[in-house]
Motif scaffolding. Structure first.
Motif, PDB file in Angstrom:
ATOM      1  N   VAL A  22       0.837  -1.203   0.000  1.00 18.92           N
ATOM      2  CA  VAL A  22       0.000   0.000   0.000  1.00 18.92           C
ATOM      3  C   VAL A  22       0.871   1.252   0.000  1.00 18.92           C
ATOM      4  O   VAL A  22       0.613   2.208  -0.751  1.00 18.92           O
ATOM      5  CB  VAL A  22      -0.955  -0.009   1.213  1.00 18.92           C
ATOM      6  N   ARG A  23       1.903   1.239   0.814  1.00 18.19           N
ATOM      7  CA  ARG A  23       2.807   2.392   0.879  1.00 18.19           C
ATOM      8  C   ARG A  23       3.444   2.654  -0.483  1.00 18.19           C
ATOM      9  O   ARG A  23       3.587   3.815  -0.894  1.00 18.19           O
ATOM     10  CB  ARG A  23       3.887   2.134   1.933  1.00 18.19           C
ATOM     11  N   LEU A  24       3.807   1.588  -1.198  1.00 23.55           N
ATOM     12  CA  LEU A  24       4.403   1.763  -2.515  1.00 23.55           C
ATOM     13  C   LEU A  24       3.409   2.408  -3.487  1.00 23.55           C
ATOM     14  O   LEU A  24       3.774   3.287  -4.269  1.00 23.55           O
ATOM     15  CB  LEU A  24       4.882   0.412  -3.064  1.00 23.55           C
ATOM     16  N   ILE A  25       2.147   1.983  -3.437  1.00 20.30           N
ATOM     17  CA  ILE A  25       1.132   2.595  -4.308  1.00 20.30           C
ATOM     18  C   ILE A  25       1.002   4.081  -4.003  1.00 20.30           C
ATOM     19  O   ILE A  25       0.976   4.924  -4.907  1.00 20.30           O
ATOM     20  CB  ILE A  25      -0.224   1.880  -4.155  1.00 20.30           C
ATOM     21  N   VAL A  26       0.914   4.397  -2.730  1.00 26.50           N
ATOM     22  CA  VAL A  26       0.750   5.801  -2.326  1.00 26.50           C
ATOM     23  C   VAL A  26       1.921   6.650  -2.806  1.00 26.50           C
ATOM     24  O   VAL A  26       1.738   7.766  -3.314  1.00 26.50           O
ATOM     25  CB  VAL A  26       0.584   5.903  -0.799  1.00 26.50           C
ATOM     26  N   THR A  27       3.139   6.145  -2.664  1.00 27.70           N
ATOM     27  CA  THR A  27       4.330   6.946  -2.987  1.00 27.70           C
ATOM     28  C   THR A  27       4.639   6.989  -4.479  1.00 27.70           C
ATOM     29  O   THR A  27       5.474   7.804  -4.898  1.00 27.70           O
ATOM     30  CB  THR A  27       5.566   6.428  -2.237  1.00 27.70           C
ATOM     31  N   THR A  28       3.999   6.149  -5.286  1.00 29.33           N
ATOM     32  CA  THR A  28       4.272   6.160  -6.727  1.00 29.33           C
ATOM     33  C   THR A  28       3.155   6.825  -7.521  1.00 29.33           C
ATOM     34  O   THR A  28       3.193   6.816  -8.756  1.00 29.33           O
ATOM     35  CB  THR A  28       4.504   4.738  -7.268  1.00 29.33           C
ATOM     36  N   GLN A  29       2.181   7.423  -6.841  1.00 23.76           N
ATOM     37  CA  GLN A  29       1.151   8.182  -7.553  1.00 23.76           C
ATOM     38  C   GLN A  29       1.799   9.393  -8.223  1.00 23.76           C
ATOM     39  O   GLN A  29       2.590  10.106  -7.604  1.00 23.76           O
ATOM     40  CB  GLN A  29       0.070   8.642  -6.569  1.00 23.76           C
ATOM     41  N   ASN A  30       1.484   9.635  -9.492  1.00 27.60           N
ATOM     42  CA  ASN A  30       2.146  10.745 -10.181  1.00 27.60           C
ATOM     43  C   ASN A  30       1.425  12.062  -9.937  1.00 27.60           C
ATOM     44  O   ASN A  30       0.398  12.112  -9.245  1.00 27.60           O
ATOM     45  CB  ASN A  30       2.310  10.436 -11.676  1.00 27.60           C
ATOM     46  N   ASN A  31       1.958  13.153 -10.499  1.00 27.14           N
ATOM     47  CA  ASN A  31       1.392  14.468 -10.191  1.00 27.14           C
ATOM     48  C   ASN A  31       0.032  14.708 -10.827  1.00 27.14           C
ATOM     49  O   ASN A  31      -0.641  15.683 -10.488  1.00 27.14           O
ATOM     50  CB  ASN A  31       2.380  15.588 -10.574  1.00 27.14           C
ATOM     51  N   GLU A  32      -0.372  13.830 -11.749  1.00 21.84           N
ATOM     52  CA  GLU A  32      -1.721  13.918 -12.316  1.00 21.84           C
ATOM     53  C   GLU A  32      -2.753  13.240 -11.416  1.00 21.84           C
ATOM     54  O   GLU A  32      -3.951  13.479 -11.543  1.00 21.84           O
ATOM     55  CB  GLU A  32      -1.766  13.273 -13.701  1.00 21.84           C
ATOM     56  N   GLY A  33      -2.273  12.344 -10.552  1.00 20.05           N
ATOM     57  CA  GLY A  33      -3.161  11.622  -9.650  1.00 20.05           C
ATOM     58  C   GLY A  33      -3.346  10.165  -9.991  1.00 20.05           C
ATOM     59  O   GLY A  33      -4.161   9.476  -9.377  1.00 20.05           O
ATOM     60  N   GLY A  34      -2.570   9.658 -10.977  1.00 17.96           N
ATOM     61  CA  GLY A  34      -2.734   8.272 -11.404  1.00 17.96           C
ATOM     62  C   GLY A  34      -1.450   7.477 -11.353  1.00 17.96           C
ATOM     63  O   GLY A  34      -0.440   7.909 -10.774  1.00 17.96           O
TER      64      GLY A  34
END
Length: 354
Positions: free
Chosen positions: A164-176
């Motif tokens: 989950v932490r990896l998903i949160v930290t790899t979200q790009n600046n567009e939000g995806g």
């Protein structure tokens, strides 16, 4: 009621008691107040012929599983996402880890997925990864979250937390999110995979920042075209059925259940009533119908009344003599997806509950 179903319903009841509300969308039960009659709901929609098809498919998947938890021996059958989807198919039948007819198979799925997690939290096996390993990670995280909601194993929790932490930290600046675990590009397809995983993790009690979900909602909404369908990336492009179905489920998973985006999206995908030829022409047909069935289940009413009988009949006619479904990705993938679609009325899995 068989033992596996009784055990699963007991687990589901404990989740509901903890505050995870469930809403059944079948028209006959719209006016019913909790507690909902899960047995009656499934009986109305899963006919004897449906259950026979599911039983044959699960038996085929069980025979195809290797000792290490993977499936088959070539192509994507050993892929982490495929193993996770097969595990979801077993869960959707009422099996729980170590319990039920396929409890042992489910345990092997869990072990395989856990073994694929590295120290960063990324869940993928390079030798069997798809062209976009964040798909592997998203489906694996979703599967582990559903498992953890039933059996709070410490190893599952630790690796789920990192995932989950990896998903949160790899979200790009567009939000995806995009194919790789890096905050660079984003597309609607990979994004829905991650937001479903985050929703499942939150359901299971893990912390997911509201900001992550809010940015994702904004990204998905901006991805919608004027016709109600969804573009692949924010740079523009035509609407297509598979990603449009995924876009609606992304909004549902983020807690958006009504509004113009939902209405227009449902109108768009409602025009794509399932047809037998879909599955022989389109590599993404099973993927699209997996999401479309979820969208229609959440929408309920007339949407669900029209959609489930149509996809039900198409899938039953397409089932192979050995119990599997062929798919251009691999038969294990097609069979797992078909099982999940057909078992949607069971309403066993928290991620499919509104």
């Amino acid at each position: 009621m068989n033992d596996s179903r009784r055990q699963f319903l007991a687990a589901a009841s404990s989740l509901l008691g903890a505050g995870f509300a469930s809403q059944f969308s079948a028209p006959q039960l719209l006016a019913q107040q909790p507690p909902f009659d899960i047995e009656r709901l499934a009986a109305q929609l899963i006919k004897p012929s449906t259950q026979q098809a599911i039983d044959r498919a699960l038996a085929w998947l069980g025979r195809r599983q290797n000792d290490d938890g993977s499936f088959g021996g070539s192509g994507y059958s050993r892929n982490v996402a495929v193993v996770s989807l097969a595990g979801m198919a077993f869960l959707a039948a009422g099996n729980t880890p170590g319990r039920g007819e396929y409890g042992g198979n489910l345990n092997r799925c869990i072990s395989y997925v856990l073994s694929a997690a590295d120290e960063s939290g990324f869940i993928s096996i390079p030798a069997t990864a798809s062209h976009g390993p964040m798909y592997d990670h998203g489906f694996a995280t979703l599967f582990l979250a559903e498992v953890y909601g039933m059996t709070p194993d410490s190893d599952v929790r630790e690796k789920l937390h990192r995932a989950v932490r990896l998903i949160v930290t790899t979200q790009n600046n567009e939000g995806g999110w995009r194919y790789q675990p890096k905050p660079l590009e984003a597309d609607i397809s990979v994004t829905i995979c991650q937001v479903m995983a985050l929703r499942a993790a939150r359901n299971a009690g893990l912390f997911v920042p509201n900001e992550t979900i809010d940015r994702c909602i904004d990204y998905v909404k901006r991805s919608q075209n004027a016709d109600g369908g969804f573009m692949y990336m924010l740079s523009g492009g035509p609407s297509k059925f598979p990603r449009s179905a995924a876009g609606i489920v992304a909004l549902y998973s983020a807690g958006i259940y009504e509004g113009d985006e939902i209405r227009k999206g449902l109108e768009y995908i409602s025009q794509q009533i399932p047809r037998p030829e879909d599955f022989s022409r389109d590599t993404h047909a099973m993927y699209g119908h997996y999401y479309a069935t979820q969208a229609m289940w959440q929408a309920g009413g007339e949407h669900w009344q029209k959609w489930y009988p149509a996809i039900h009949d198409v899938l039953l006619k397409a089932q192979q003599a050995d119990g599997s479904w062929m798919d251009l990705i691999c038969a294990e993938y097609g069979t797992a997806m078909a099982c999940i679609i057909l078992q949607m009325p069971n309403n066993y899995l928290p991620i499919f509950q509104r």
